[in-house]
Design a protein around this motif. Sequence first.
Motif, PDB file in Angstrom:
ATOM      1  N   PHE A  14      39.371 -37.047 -52.072  1.00  0.00           N
ATOM      2  CA  PHE A  14      39.552 -35.708 -52.637  1.00  0.00           C
ATOM      3  C   PHE A  14      40.965 -35.521 -53.176  1.00  0.00           C
ATOM      4  O   PHE A  14      41.167 -34.902 -54.217  1.00  0.00           O
ATOM      5  CB  PHE A  14      39.224 -34.626 -51.609  1.00  0.00           C
ATOM      6  N   ASN A  15      41.956 -36.043 -52.456  1.00  0.00           N
ATOM      7  CA  ASN A  15      43.342 -35.924 -52.893  1.00  0.00           C
ATOM      8  C   ASN A  15      43.547 -36.602 -54.242  1.00  0.00           C
ATOM      9  O   ASN A  15      44.108 -36.004 -55.167  1.00  0.00           O
ATOM     10  CB  ASN A  15      44.267 -36.534 -51.836  1.00  0.00           C
ATOM     11  N   THR A  16      43.094 -37.839 -54.380  1.00  0.00           N
ATOM     12  CA  THR A  16      43.287 -38.545 -55.645  1.00  0.00           C
ATOM     13  C   THR A  16      42.430 -37.944 -56.754  1.00  0.00           C
ATOM     14  O   THR A  16      42.846 -37.927 -57.918  1.00  0.00           O
ATOM     15  CB  THR A  16      42.987 -40.046 -55.500  1.00  0.00           C
ATOM     16  N   GLY A  17      41.262 -37.439 -56.424  1.00  0.00           N
ATOM     17  CA  GLY A  17      40.432 -36.783 -57.442  1.00  0.00           C
ATOM     18  C   GLY A  17      41.087 -35.529 -57.977  1.00  0.00           C
ATOM     19  O   GLY A  17      41.127 -35.296 -59.193  1.00  0.00           O
ATOM     20  N   LEU A  18      41.635 -34.714 -57.079  1.00  0.00           N
ATOM     21  CA  LEU A  18      42.324 -33.496 -57.493  1.00  0.00           C
ATOM     22  C   LEU A  18      43.570 -33.820 -58.310  1.00  0.00           C
ATOM     23  O   LEU A  18      43.820 -33.205 -59.351  1.00  0.00           O
ATOM     24  CB  LEU A  18      42.695 -32.664 -56.262  1.00  0.00           C
ATOM     25  N   LEU A  19      44.346 -34.800 -57.861  1.00  0.00           N
ATOM     26  CA  LEU A  19      45.555 -35.169 -58.599  1.00  0.00           C
ATOM     27  C   LEU A  19      45.222 -35.762 -59.963  1.00  0.00           C
ATOM     28  O   LEU A  19      45.962 -35.558 -60.928  1.00  0.00           O
ATOM     29  CB  LEU A  19      46.406 -36.146 -57.785  1.00  0.00           C
ATOM     30  N   THR A  20      44.116 -36.474 -60.072  1.00  0.00           N
ATOM     31  CA  THR A  20      43.707 -37.018 -61.363  1.00  0.00           C
ATOM     32  C   THR A  20      43.397 -35.899 -62.351  1.00  0.00           C
ATOM     33  O   THR A  20      43.837 -35.932 -63.502  1.00  0.00           O
ATOM     34  CB  THR A  20      42.483 -37.928 -61.195  1.00  0.00           C
ATOM     35  N   VAL A  21      42.665 -34.893 -61.897  1.00  0.00           N
ATOM     36  CA  VAL A  21      42.332 -33.765 -62.773  1.00  0.00           C
ATOM     37  C   VAL A  21      43.590 -32.985 -63.139  1.00  0.00           C
ATOM     38  O   VAL A  21      43.785 -32.607 -64.305  1.00  0.00           O
ATOM     39  CB  VAL A  21      41.286 -32.853 -62.096  1.00  0.00           C
ATOM     40  N   LEU A  22      44.478 -32.764 -62.170  1.00  0.00           N
ATOM     41  CA  LEU A  22      45.713 -32.035 -62.456  1.00  0.00           C
ATOM     42  C   LEU A  22      46.603 -32.794 -63.429  1.00  0.00           C
ATOM     43  O   LEU A  22      47.212 -32.202 -64.327  1.00  0.00           O
ATOM     44  CB  LEU A  22      46.474 -31.748 -61.157  1.00  0.00           C
ATOM     45  N   TYR A  23      46.696 -34.124 -63.281  1.00  0.00           N
ATOM     46  CA  TYR A  23      47.478 -34.932 -64.219  1.00  0.00           C
ATOM     47  C   TYR A  23      46.872 -34.886 -65.620  1.00  0.00           C
ATOM     48  O   TYR A  23      47.601 -34.822 -66.615  1.00  0.00           O
ATOM     49  CB  TYR A  23      47.569 -36.383 -63.764  1.00  0.00           C
ATOM     50  N   LEU A  24      45.560 -34.926 -65.707  1.00  0.00           N
ATOM     51  CA  LEU A  24      44.898 -34.840 -67.007  1.00  0.00           C
ATOM     52  C   LEU A  24      45.272 -33.536 -67.710  1.00  0.00           C
ATOM     53  O   LEU A  24      45.682 -33.535 -68.876  1.00  0.00           O
ATOM     54  CB  LEU A  24      43.384 -34.941 -66.839  1.00  0.00           C
ATOM     55  N   ILE A  25      45.178 -32.432 -66.994  1.00  0.00           N
ATOM     56  CA  ILE A  25      45.523 -31.126 -67.565  1.00  0.00           C
ATOM     57  C   ILE A  25      47.005 -31.068 -67.898  1.00  0.00           C
ATOM     58  O   ILE A  25      47.407 -30.580 -68.960  1.00  0.00           O
ATOM     59  CB  ILE A  25      45.125 -30.002 -66.593  1.00  0.00           C
TER      60      ILE A  25
END
Length: 113
Positions: A53-64
């Motif tokens: 969940f941590n890496t998934g959330l950070l991936t989406v935040l980095y994309l944005i």
Amino acid sequence: MACASPALLDGTHWFLFVTVISFIATLVWVFIYLLSIREALTLPINWHLTELFNTGLLTVLYLIAFIVQLSIWAPVNYIHRAPNIAAGVSYYNFSLLGVHKSYNSDLFCRTSL
């Protein structure tokens, strides 16, 4: 972080926020593994799912964040444009987090069966 600071435009504040949060989260995970906190705590925490969940959330935040950073700095003709564009082209961070997330999802699927 160094290329985008100080935050001169509004989108850069968001980019720096995501970068710093990602850096802190990475340090927390490093210390969790380095100090063997996973093995020391007997809490019912699914560590693989938490990291997923941590890496998934950070991936989406980095994309944005990198989309915002590039869209803010691309049309501006300003002296600090080049370092901020370089900071916005941190797509490799986003892609590495995505690869790490897929590795964690595979690991989670294998360990949860």
